[in-house]
Design a protein around this motif. Structure first.
Motif: not given
Length: 127
Positions: A68-69, A17, A21, A8, A84, A80, A82, A19
């Motif tokens: 970030f998440t 953004s 993995s 990713g 942003n 994951y 994520q 993401r």
């Protein structure tokens, strides 16, 4: 033994953004704390985020909080990240890591707790 494969990464403009993995195989995924670390050129590896085996607990480094998440999908043995509102200072090789634990709600921010590491994926944020 655990094998971790990140994907990713890529080139993105500031404010964009991505993401990431991390696919895990080879052991009982549900018993592992998962973490993301990053290393920029000329800098030491640094902690980004971590998530407990249960998925209920997580922690973030200050520079990425609110942007970030981290999440995990136990059915897919995948974690994951994520990302942003990316900034040029987020440019780094991002590594996924796994640490075995008997406590379903544990998480670790220190790299020395992690026994398994992926090969890394490059994230480049242009200004």
């Amino acid at each position: 033994q655990v094998q971790l494969v990140e994907s990713g990464g890529g080139l993105v403009q500031a404010g964009g953004s991505l993401r990431l993995s991390c696919d895990s195989s080879g052991s009982t995924y549900s018993m592992f704390v998962m973490g993301w670390f990053r290393q920029a050129p000329g800098k030491e590896r640094e902690f980004v985020t971590t998530i407990s085996p249960s998925g209920r607990n997580s922690e973030y480094a200050d520079p990425v909080k609110g942007r970030f998440t981290i999440s995990r999908d136990s059915a897919k043995n995948t974690v994951y990240l994520q990302m942003n509102s990316l900034k040029p200072e987020d440019t780094a090789v991002y590594y996924c890591a796994a640490a075995f634990t008997l406590n379903n709600n544990n998480y670790y921010t220190a790299a020395e707790y992690y026994s398994y590491w992926g090969q890394g994926t490059q994230v480049t944020v242009s200004s």
